[in-house]
Structure formats: C-alpha cells, structure tokens
Motif scaffolding. Structure first.
Motif, short mmCIF file in Angstrom:
data_model
loop_
_atom_site.label_atom_id
_atom_site.label_comp_id
_atom_site.label_asym_id
_atom_site.label_seq_id
_atom_site.Cartn_x
_atom_site.Cartn_y
_atom_site.Cartn_z
N UNK A 2 0.85 -1.19 0.00
CA UNK A 2 0.00 0.00 0.00
C UNK A 2 0.89 1.24 0.00
N UNK A 3 0.57 2.19 -0.85
CA UNK A 3 1.33 3.43 -0.93
C UNK A 3 0.38 4.59 -0.67
N UNK A 4 0.66 5.34 0.39
CA UNK A 4 -0.15 6.52 0.71
C UNK A 4 0.44 7.74 0.04
N UNK A 5 -0.41 8.63 -0.41
CA UNK A 5 0.06 9.83 -1.12
C UNK A 5 -0.54 11.08 -0.49
N UNK A 6 0.32 12.04 -0.16
CA UNK A 6 -0.17 13.31 0.38
C UNK A 6 -0.83 14.12 -0.73
N UNK A 7 -1.45 15.21 -0.35
CA UNK A 7 -2.14 16.08 -1.32
C UNK A 7 -1.16 16.56 -2.41
N UNK A 8 0.07 16.89 -2.03
CA UNK A 8 1.06 17.35 -3.01
C UNK A 8 1.35 16.29 -4.06
N UNK A 9 1.47 15.04 -3.64
CA UNK A 9 1.73 13.94 -4.59
C UNK A 9 0.50 13.71 -5.46
N UNK A 10 -0.69 13.73 -4.87
CA UNK A 10 -1.92 13.55 -5.65
C UNK A 10 -2.07 14.64 -6.70
N UNK A 11 -1.75 15.89 -6.33
CA UNK A 11 -1.82 16.99 -7.30
C UNK A 11 -0.85 16.77 -8.45
N UNK A 12 0.35 16.34 -8.14
CA UNK A 12 1.37 16.09 -9.17
C UNK A 12 0.95 14.95 -10.10
N UNK A 13 0.29 13.93 -9.55
CA UNK A 13 -0.19 12.80 -10.36
C UNK A 13 -1.50 13.12 -11.06
N UNK A 14 -2.08 14.28 -10.75
CA UNK A 14 -3.36 14.72 -11.30
C UNK A 14 -4.46 13.70 -11.02
N UNK A 15 -4.52 13.27 -9.77
CA UNK A 15 -5.56 12.34 -9.34
C UNK A 15 -6.16 12.85 -8.03
N UNK A 16 -7.39 12.52 -7.78
CA UNK A 16 -8.03 12.92 -6.54
C UNK A 16 -8.45 11.74 -5.69
#
Length: 57
Positions: A2-16
C-alpha cells in the motif's frame, strides 16, 4: 503493498482518488510526500512500520 500519497503527490499525479487496501501489514505500507528543496522537487518515501526513508531528486 500500500502506498499513501499526500495532497502534493496527488496533485502532481493529477488524481483525486486513490483506492485504499484493507488489512495490509505495515511492513508493506509506504507514505509519500513531494517537497520543493532548492527549487527542485524531492519525493520522500517512508515505510510506515519502521520509518525507513528514501528520497528522490
């Protein structure tokens, strides 16, 4: 794993929305964070069970 992603990583990946897995052992769980250091993006990856960490410039 499992890989958790902070808001900054989610924004960079363009996913919500990132799917959540249930029952994963903490040994196989990693948290990620993206930060700007000296003008460049640095990706931090930290293991949830022992806080072993890696960074990528």
């Amino acid at each position: 794993m499992e890989i958790g992603a902070t808001k900054a990583v989610q924004d960079r990946l363009k996913t919500t929305k990132i799917e959540e897995s249930k029952g994963a052992s903490l040994v196989f769980c990693w948290d990620t964070h993206l930060a700007k250091i000296k003008g460049g993006n640095v990706l931090f990856i930290v293991n949830a069970s022992n806080r072993n960490s890696y960074d990528r410039y």
